[in-house]
Each structure stands twice: as structure tokens, then as C-alpha cells.
Design a protein around this motif. Structure first.
Motif, short mmCIF file in Angstrom:
data_model
loop_
_atom_site.label_atom_id
_atom_site.label_comp_id
_atom_site.label_asym_id
_atom_site.label_seq_id
_atom_site.Cartn_x
_atom_site.Cartn_y
_atom_site.Cartn_z
N ILE A 114 0.84 -1.21 0.00
CA ILE A 114 0.00 0.00 0.00
C ILE A 114 0.87 1.25 0.00
CG2 ILE A 114 -1.66 1.32 1.37
CD1 ILE A 114 -2.79 -1.35 2.32
N GLU A 115 1.92 1.25 0.79
CA GLU A 115 2.79 2.42 0.91
C GLU A 115 3.95 2.40 -0.09
OE1 GLU A 115 1.83 4.80 2.60
OE2 GLU A 115 0.25 3.82 3.74
N GLU A 116 3.82 1.58 -1.13
CA GLU A 116 4.77 1.55 -2.24
C GLU A 116 6.19 1.25 -1.77
OE1 GLU A 116 4.39 5.12 -4.46
OE2 GLU A 116 2.31 4.75 -5.02
N ALA A 117 6.32 0.31 -0.83
CA ALA A 117 7.62 -0.19 -0.41
C ALA A 117 7.52 -1.71 -0.29
CB ALA A 117 8.06 0.43 0.91
N PRO A 118 7.22 -2.41 -1.39
CA PRO A 118 6.88 -3.84 -1.30
C PRO A 118 8.05 -4.69 -0.84
CG PRO A 118 7.14 -3.18 -3.59
CD PRO A 118 7.20 -1.92 -2.78
N ARG A 119 7.72 -5.71 -0.06
CA ARG A 119 8.68 -6.69 0.39
C ARG A 119 8.16 -8.08 0.03
NH1 ARG A 119 10.82 -2.53 0.78
NH2 ARG A 119 12.04 -1.67 2.53
N ARG A 120 9.10 -8.99 -0.24
CA ARG A 120 8.71 -10.35 -0.58
C ARG A 120 8.09 -11.05 0.63
NH1 ARG A 120 13.64 -13.50 -2.98
NH2 ARG A 120 14.44 -12.90 -0.91
N ILE A 121 7.14 -11.90 0.35
CA ILE A 121 6.48 -12.61 1.44
C ILE A 121 7.46 -13.57 2.12
CG2 ILE A 121 5.62 -14.50 0.00
CD1 ILE A 121 3.02 -14.33 1.66
N ARG A 122 8.46 -14.04 1.37
CA ARG A 122 9.47 -14.90 1.99
C ARG A 122 10.29 -14.12 3.00
NH1 ARG A 122 14.16 -18.23 -1.36
NH2 ARG A 122 15.40 -18.86 0.44
N ASP A 123 10.59 -12.86 2.71
CA ASP A 123 11.34 -12.04 3.67
C ASP A 123 10.52 -11.79 4.93
OD1 ASP A 123 13.38 -11.94 1.84
OD2 ASP A 123 12.73 -10.04 0.96
N VAL A 124 9.22 -11.57 4.76
CA VAL A 124 8.35 -11.36 5.92
C VAL A 124 8.33 -12.60 6.81
CG1 VAL A 124 5.98 -10.86 6.64
CG2 VAL A 124 6.93 -9.69 4.65
N ILE A 125 8.23 -13.78 6.20
CA ILE A 125 8.21 -15.02 6.98
C ILE A 125 9.54 -15.22 7.70
CG2 ILE A 125 8.02 -17.52 6.81
CD1 ILE A 125 6.12 -17.14 4.48
N ASN A 126 10.66 -14.93 7.03
CA ASN A 126 11.97 -15.07 7.66
C ASN A 126 12.12 -14.14 8.87
OD1 ASN A 126 13.14 -17.08 6.08
ND2 ASN A 126 13.69 -15.63 4.47
N VAL A 127 11.62 -12.92 8.74
CA VAL A 127 11.73 -11.96 9.84
C VAL A 127 10.91 -12.42 11.04
CG1 VAL A 127 11.05 -9.64 10.54
CG2 VAL A 127 12.38 -9.95 8.46
N PHE A 128 9.69 -12.85 10.82
CA PHE A 128 8.85 -13.32 11.93
C PHE A 128 9.43 -14.60 12.53
CE2 PHE A 128 5.82 -10.23 10.53
CZ PHE A 128 5.02 -9.98 11.62
N HIS A 129 10.03 -15.44 11.70
CA HIS A 129 10.68 -16.65 12.21
C HIS A 129 11.83 -16.29 13.16
CE1 HIS A 129 12.19 -20.77 12.19
NE2 HIS A 129 13.39 -20.29 11.88
N ARG A 130 12.61 -15.29 12.78
CA ARG A 130 13.71 -14.84 13.64
C ARG A 130 13.18 -14.20 14.92
NH1 ARG A 130 19.08 -13.64 13.42
NH2 ARG A 130 19.78 -11.87 14.68
N LEU A 131 12.13 -13.40 14.81
CA LEU A 131 11.57 -12.76 16.01
C LEU A 131 11.04 -13.79 17.00
CD1 LEU A 131 9.67 -9.72 14.44
CD2 LEU A 131 11.75 -9.65 15.82
N ARG A 132 10.45 -14.87 16.49
CA ARG A 132 9.94 -15.90 17.38
C ARG A 132 11.09 -16.58 18.13
NH1 ARG A 132 5.80 -19.29 18.69
NH2 ARG A 132 4.32 -17.98 17.58
#
Length: 445
Positions: A146-164
Motif C-alpha cells: 500500500i505504501e509503495e515499499a513492497p517486500r517479498r512474502i518470503r522475507d516477511v516469513i523469515n523476519v517473523f521466524h527470527r523474532l519468534r
């Protein structure tokens, strides 16, 4: 912003049923023809297409504000979740979105959009029926686009995996791209679609960032960097609360400036109060400030405890549904202790029965081995002896072709009988005698 009446696509309502979706000016009316019994009810911006009347679509920022009855009784409360647990889940989900946005190097406006979408969604759906972590991932991925700064869904999963792993104080390990990862990715994609559907694709958020700077310029305090930064910090912290679905962004900006000025002991005009100039009331300012200050007094909670509470409520709902359908009798053990529970007692479990059955692979291997043994026997029975095959004894010089065929060794003969016949054939060939003579000679030995 009302939809124009020039095209049908601009006026057909496609919004979701959630309170954050676009509020249509009128519902879809079943138009009646010339012979119809009722006349269609016209609403503001309604358009008649053929014999049917379609309502207009009115999309404004006021649609993002939720009514009081929706805020008072949420879907999570209807699922049996207590308000304190729901509040902790909301705060934890927004904190995850903020931390993931920092690791993904998203702009602050994208993280703010994701948190607002998260808050709106869970006023239409329950935490018990939808995973908080999956929706958080979906909101981060959606807000980045929405804010025109797209990120790959794989990167999002990796980040949440690390946070967990960091939250559980474990050593971060790389995410394995197995079938579990594929399933998680599909769940996040479905959660993103569900968020869009429930919000009626009305995902625009008006943030108070620029409003704070503009108001401080009016108050001639824009040079006080400490005041500007503190107001900005309070505004970012307010994203973890539900003030963005309760109040206008102008009121939130005024409350953040008011709270920062009181904290830093900076006097602001009060005769009359400066926030009245911007359309905010004192009651709204005080309520927003209390919501923000409550964040700093809350105790740190463990996400695993919150997830266990949600899981218990989910099991209770499933048990109630099973009892309503008659699948579980009254007074039966609850579903959270189902390790040894079975509605009908059995002597052995299906897994054990399945394990006692012979596997089809060894059976097939035995069949193949048996087939190879029979083939070897046939080859040995047809193999040449002293350079002559067994079948050629019928063409001996004695001319006893019929006799040789009738007395040829059968496949079912015993090994001893087959060896005796082989000796007779060898003797008849070497001595140039017929079959009977060779049998009679060997019979004397």
C-alpha cells in the motif's frame, strides 16, 4: 468521495461486511420491472441500470471510525476471550509488526498502516478463529504494498521466524524451505485476502505525522526539536492502541502534542485552549492521553501464555460444536485431554492394525523372486548338455520322435526324476541307441 454515475463499475458496491468497509449509501435493491409489485427505493447516488437500481458507494475516512457498540462488544469477546487477553494480543501483534518493519527496513508510514489494518481487522474477526501471528504477517505484507515499499512474502516469513526465536530465547536458525513453509506461505496469502475482504478494500489510512508538524508550526514551536520528537514518539506508541479506530487523526495529533508538552513542561496557549482551534475537544484529548499512558504501565506478558489461552477457547468452541451435533456425549472428557479418548473403545488402534498388515513391497519382492526361480528352472531344463539341447533328442537317428515328445521332462517333475531322464538322453545320444534301450541299460545299474 462519492462514486460517479457515469459507469456501472463505479457504483456497484463490492465492500465487505465489516464496519471498516465502505459504507454504501443504499443497499442493492431488487428492481422491479413494469409489471413488478414494488418500486425500487432510491438512495443518494443511486443509478438505474436496466430494470435494476444499484446504490452508490461512498468512501470517506470517517468510515474507518467504528461505532460504539462495535467497540464495546468485540467478536473475540463473543468467542469467550476476556478483554484483558484481547488487549494484550492487540498490543503484542502491533509490536510484532513494528519490530518486523524495522528489520525489513520499511518506512514508518508503512509500519503504521500495518498496525491500523491489524486493529481494524480484529474488530470484525475473533482472535480465537484467526491466528494473530498470521494476520500480523499479512498486514505487514499488505502495508508494504500500500505504501509503495513492497517486500517479498518470503522475507516477511523469515523476519517473523527470527523474532519468534529471539522471543523464546533460542538461537536463530535458518528457515527450512519444506512443505511446512509452503503451507505457511499459503496461509498468509489467504489471511491477506481475508483482511482485504473484511475491510472492504478500504485500506487508506490518514496518518497524523504531517499534522503534528503543521500544528506545531501554527503554535510556533516547530524549532523545539525535543517537543517535535516527543510528540512523534507518542504518536507512534498510540498505534498499539485502538485510538485510530475511535478518533479522527487531527484529534490524535492534538493529544500527542498536549501530552508531550505536559511531559516536557512546555506551556501552550490555554485562553482559550489551543486544541479548540483544530477541532478537538478536551474530553477526546484526555481519553487519548489515558490510552497512551496505559501502555507504559502494562506488565510484559509471554506470548506463549496468550496463545495457550486462545487455544483453550478454541478447543472449548470445538467441543461445544461437537456436542451440539451429537458427536460427543454429555459428560465426556473435554477435547483438551483427548490423548487417550475415543468415543468407541477398540481393542487396537488403526495405526497398530495397519502396522500388523504385511507391506505390499515384501510381497511383491517374493513374487518377483519366485518368478525368477521358475525362469531359471526353465532355462536349466532347456540348457544344452554336451553341446546338444534336450529338445533335439527327438530328432535322433532312431526316428522315435513321438516317443521323445511324449516322454520329455515336464516342468512339474521332481529333481531326481529330471536327473534320471537327463542321463537317459545323454546315453541315447552317445551310444546311438533309442530311448528304451538307454532306459533298460540304466535300469540294470
Amino acid at each position: 468521495m462519492a462514486a460517479g454515475s457515469g459507469s456501472a463499475a463505479a457504483v456497484v458496491a463490492v465492500g465487505g461486511s465489516g464496519p471498516a468497509g465502505p459504507q454504501a449509501a443504499g443497499a442493492l435493491a431488487a428492481g422491479s420491472g413494469p409489471a413488478g409489485s414494488g418500486a425500487p427505493v432510491a438512495g443518494p447516488g443511486a443509478v438505474l441500470i436496466g430494470d435494476r437500481l444499484y446504490s452508490g458507494v461512498l468512501i470517506t475516512l470517517e468510515n474507518c471510525l467504528l461505532p460504539e457498540h462495535t467497540l464495546r462488544f468485540t467478536p473475540s469477546m463473543s468467542s469467550g476471550l476476556d478483554p484483558d487477553t484481547e488487549t494484550e494480543l492487540r498490543v503484542t501483534g502491533c509490536e510484532l509488526i513494528q519490530a518486523a518493519g524495522i528489520l525489513l527496513r520499511l518506512p514508518q508510514v508503512a509500519m503504521a498502516t500495518g498496525q491500523v489494518l491489524f486493529q481494524r481487522f480484529f474488530y470484525t474477526k475473533s482472535f480465537v478463529k484467526h491466528s494473530m501471528e498470521h494476520v500480523s504477517m499479512a498486514c505487514v505484507h499488505l502495508a508494504s504494498k500500500i505504501e509503495e515499499a513492497p517486500r517479498r512474502i518470503r522475507d516477511v516469513i523469515n523476519v517473523f521466524h527470527r523474532l519468534r526465536h529471539l522471543r523464546e530465547k533460542k538461537k536463530p536458525v535458518p528457515l527450512i524451505l519444506d512443505q511446512e513453509y509452503v503451507n505457511l506461505k499459503n496461509q498468509i496469502i489467504k489471511a491477506e485476502r481475508r483482511v482485504l475482504k473484511e475491510l472492504g478494500f478500504c485500506v487508506h489510512v490518514k496518518h497524523p505525522h504531517k499534522i503534528i508538524v503543521m500544528y506545531l508550526q501554527v503554535l510556533e514551536c516547530e524549532r523545539n526539536q525535543h517537543l517535535v520528537q516527543t510528540s512523534w514518539n507518542y504518536m507512534n506508541d498510540s498505534l498499539r492502541t485502538d485510538v485510530f479506530v475511535r478518533f479522527q487523526p487531527e484529534s490524535i495529533a492534538c493529544a500527542c502534542i498536549y501530552l508531550a508538552a505536559r511531559t516536557l513542561e512546555i506551556p501552550l496557549p490555554n485562553r482559550p485552549h489551543w486544541f479548540l482551534l483544530f477541532g478537538a475537544t478536551e474530553e477526546e484529548i484526555q481519553e487519548i492521553c489515558l490510552k497512551i499512558l496505559q501502555l507504559y504501565t502494562r506488565k510484559k506478558v509471554d506470548l506463549s501464555d496468550l496463545e495457550s489461552k486462545v487455544e483453550k477457547k478454541k478447543l472449548a468452541i470445538e467441543e461445544a460444536k461437537a456436542q451440539a451435533k451429537g458427536l460427543v456425549p454429555e459428560g465426556a472428557p473435554s477435547l483438551d485431554n483427548t490423548s487417550g479418548f475415543s468415543p468407541i473403545p477398540k481393542n487396537e488402534s488403526p495405526k497398530e492394525v495397519k502396522g500388523n498388515k504385511p507391506s505390499p513391497l515384501p510381497v511383491q519382492a517374493m513374487k518377483n523372486a519366485k518368478r525368477k526361480t521358475e525362469g531359471a528352472k526353465r532355462m536349466s531344463s532347456n540348457s544344452p548338455v554336451n553341446g546338444v539341447q534336450k529338445g533335439r533328442e527327438s530328432r535322433s537317428r532312431s526316428g522315435s520322435r513321438d516317443q521323445s515328445y511324449s516322454r520329455s521332462p515336464s516342468r512339474s517333475a521332481s529333481p531326481k526324476h529330471r536327473s534320471r531322464e537327463l542321463q537317459c538322453l545323454t546315453l541315447s545320444y552317445l551310444c546311438q541307441i533309442d530311448w528304451k534301450e538307454s532306459v533298460s541299460i540304466l535300469g540294470h545299474f
